[in-house]
Design a protein around this motif. Structure first.
Motif, short mmCIF file in Angstrom:
data_model
loop_
_atom_site.label_atom_id
_atom_site.label_comp_id
_atom_site.label_asym_id
_atom_site.label_seq_id
_atom_site.Cartn_x
_atom_site.Cartn_y
_atom_site.Cartn_z
N VAL A 209 0.87 -1.18 0.00
CA VAL A 209 0.00 0.00 0.00
C VAL A 209 0.90 1.24 0.00
O VAL A 209 1.57 1.51 1.01
N PRO A 210 0.96 1.99 -1.08
CA PRO A 210 1.88 3.12 -1.16
C PRO A 210 1.75 4.11 -0.01
O PRO A 210 2.76 4.59 0.52
N ALA A 211 0.52 4.39 0.42
CA ALA A 211 0.31 5.39 1.48
C ALA A 211 0.87 4.94 2.82
O ALA A 211 1.11 5.77 3.71
N GLU A 212 1.10 3.63 2.98
CA GLU A 212 1.60 3.11 4.25
C GLU A 212 3.12 3.19 4.39
O GLU A 212 3.66 3.01 5.48
N ARG A 213 3.82 3.41 3.30
CA ARG A 213 5.29 3.33 3.35
C ARG A 213 5.90 4.25 4.40
O ARG A 213 6.77 3.80 5.17
N GLY A 218 8.42 4.61 9.61
CA GLY A 218 8.43 5.20 10.94
C GLY A 218 8.55 4.15 12.02
O GLY A 218 9.29 4.33 13.01
N VAL A 219 7.84 3.03 11.87
CA VAL A 219 7.91 1.94 12.85
C VAL A 219 9.34 1.39 12.91
O VAL A 219 9.92 1.24 14.01
N HIS A 292 4.84 7.22 17.11
CA HIS A 292 5.39 6.47 18.24
C HIS A 292 5.18 4.96 18.05
O HIS A 292 5.56 4.17 18.92
N ALA A 293 4.59 4.59 16.93
CA ALA A 293 4.25 3.17 16.71
C ALA A 293 5.51 2.31 16.66
O ALA A 293 6.54 2.70 16.10
N LEU A 294 5.39 1.12 17.23
CA LEU A 294 6.49 0.15 17.23
C LEU A 294 6.07 -1.19 16.62
O LEU A 294 6.91 -2.07 16.43
N TYR A 295 4.78 -1.33 16.31
CA TYR A 295 4.25 -2.60 15.83
C TYR A 295 3.25 -2.36 14.71
O TYR A 295 2.61 -1.31 14.64
N PHE A 296 3.11 -3.37 13.87
CA PHE A 296 2.01 -3.37 12.90
C PHE A 296 1.70 -4.80 12.50
O PHE A 296 2.55 -5.69 12.57
N VAL A 297 0.45 -5.01 12.09
CA VAL A 297 0.00 -6.32 11.66
C VAL A 297 -1.03 -6.12 10.56
O VAL A 297 -1.66 -5.05 10.47
N ALA A 298 -1.21 -7.12 9.73
CA ALA A 298 -2.18 -7.03 8.64
C ALA A 298 -3.58 -6.79 9.17
O ALA A 298 -3.95 -7.30 10.24
N ASP A 299 -4.35 -5.99 8.43
CA ASP A 299 -5.72 -5.70 8.87
C ASP A 299 -6.74 -6.57 8.16
O ASP A 299 -7.95 -6.42 8.36
N GLY A 300 -6.29 -7.47 7.29
CA GLY A 300 -7.20 -8.36 6.59
C GLY A 300 -7.83 -7.75 5.36
O GLY A 300 -8.61 -8.39 4.66
N LYS A 301 -7.48 -6.49 5.06
CA LYS A 301 -8.07 -5.81 3.91
C LYS A 301 -6.99 -5.34 2.93
O LYS A 301 -7.24 -4.51 2.07
N GLY A 302 -5.80 -5.86 3.10
CA GLY A 302 -4.70 -5.47 2.21
C GLY A 302 -3.73 -4.49 2.81
O GLY A 302 -2.65 -4.27 2.26
N GLY A 303 -4.08 -3.89 3.95
CA GLY A 303 -3.21 -2.93 4.62
C GLY A 303 -2.79 -3.42 5.98
O GLY A 303 -2.77 -4.63 6.26
N ALA A 307 0.36 0.00 16.12
CA ALA A 307 0.19 0.14 17.56
C ALA A 307 1.47 0.68 18.19
O ALA A 307 2.58 0.38 17.74
N ASP A 308 1.27 1.47 19.28
CA ASP A 308 2.42 2.05 19.99
C ASP A 308 3.01 1.09 21.02
O ASP A 308 4.19 1.20 21.37
#
Length: 330
Positions: A209-213, A218-219, A292-303, A307-308
């Motif tokens: 997802v380009p907007a997520e880069r 940052g994470v 401040h985010a340190l984590y991320f996981v798939a949302d099931g919708k492609g993005g 979470a901090d």
């Protein structure tokens, strides 16, 4: 006296007629050899090599069957054509194109555009294979260093050396990296252009997802800054496949494997890029999101959802698992 005048008029009339006939013949010659339809009965590709003279190009044109003769083409081109130089390249001469139109085409530089595309995130081995498979290119080429090629669409000419096309891709990466490096923000953690490529390659592989880069960048910037391990799955896979899809789930033994790439088993960046990142991924690590985010996981919708802290991240992971379970039972 009257007879002499009549004879004189008749002589002038004959001379005029002769002149008209000669002019007509000249016009027919010009029409046939310069402005009239040419001999090609179908669109014909013609390659003009770099450094070709007009005479050399004329020989090529005659051999291809798009002009009637080298000598005739040169004579009329020099007498009636523009003095603009011809340009090297591959051209498609239309069916029936006149000699004048052929010359104008070669002077215009409107060559056939043949393209090869390198998608963002394509690893070096697949870049090598894509260029190697192109039948209209010539010569051999080495597998490029990972991260040295800028993804994009590149034009080439029939018969061009594969090494020359690869060099353009690598020159584009160097030039792009140099320009983007000048835009580096204070919150970027990379200390060199090589580090920018390494981190950008991970960002490229982690999100489509380009907007997520910027957010993913940052994470990872926050993790590097705090000494946390990046724990990026693509860095586990790279030593196994050299960037190709794994085609199965990652094994626990692979998560624990110690090598120069696996960011689950070591802190800091891998030894080198794990793919060829695109411009936007490089820009993202040089100007990451202020988060401040340190984590991320798939949302099931492609993005992804970010979470901090670990508590919120675990809740996001559980929601993702529940969503996957619900989708499987439908």
């Amino acid at each position: 006296m009257a007879r002499r005048r009549k004879a004189s008029f008749r002589g002038l009339g004959c001379l005029g007629l002769i002149l008209l006939i000669v002019a007509g013949l000249i016009w027919l010659q010009v029409y046939r050899n310069w402005t009239g339809p040419g001999p090609a009965n179908h669109p014909t590709p013609v390659v003009v090599p770099q450094g070709s003279s007009l005479a050399a190009a004329a020989r090529t044109l005659e051999k291809a069957g798009v002009v009637r003769s080298t000598t005739g083409f040169l004579r009329f081109a020099r007498r009636f054509g523009s003095s603009e130089p011809i340009r090297a390249g591959e051209y498609e001469v239309p069916a029936g194109a006149s000699a004048r139109a052929v010359l104008e085409l070669l002077q215009s530089g409107r060559t056939i555009q043949r393209l090869v595309t390198i998608p963002e995130g394509m690893p070096a081995i697949e870049v090598f294979e894509r260029i190697a498979r192109e039948p209209l290119l010539s010569g051999k080429l080495p597998i490029p260093p990972e991260g040295s090629v800028l993804p994009g669409t590149y034009s080439f000419q029939r018969g061009e050396a594969r090494r020359a096309v690869l060099k353009r891709m690598q020159d584009a990466m160097r030039q792009t990296l140099d320009r983007l490096w000048m835009t580096r923000k204070a919150n970027s953690v990379v200390a060199s252009k090589q580090e920018a490529l390494i981190l950008a390659a991970i960002v490229e592989k982690e999100t489509g997802v380009p907007a997520e880069r910027p957010m993913v960048a940052g994470v990872y910037s926050n993790r590097l800054r705090s000494g946390m391990r990046l724990q990026a799955d693509p860095t586990i896979i790279y030593p196994i496949t050299r960037g190709r899809p794994l085609g199965r789930r990652i094994k626990l033994s692979e998560v624990r494997a110690v090598n120069d790439y696996n960011t689950y088993a070591m802190a800091g960046l891998p030894r080198g890029p794990i793919t060829n990142p695109g411009r936007d991924a490089i820009a993202a690590v040089l100007a990451p999101a202020d988060t401040h985010a340190l984590y991320f996981v798939a949302d099931g919708k492609g993005g992804h959802v970010f979470a901090d802290d670990l508590k919120d991240h675990n809740a996001n992971v559980q929601r993702y698992y529940n969503l996957r379970k619900a989708q499987r039972t439908r």
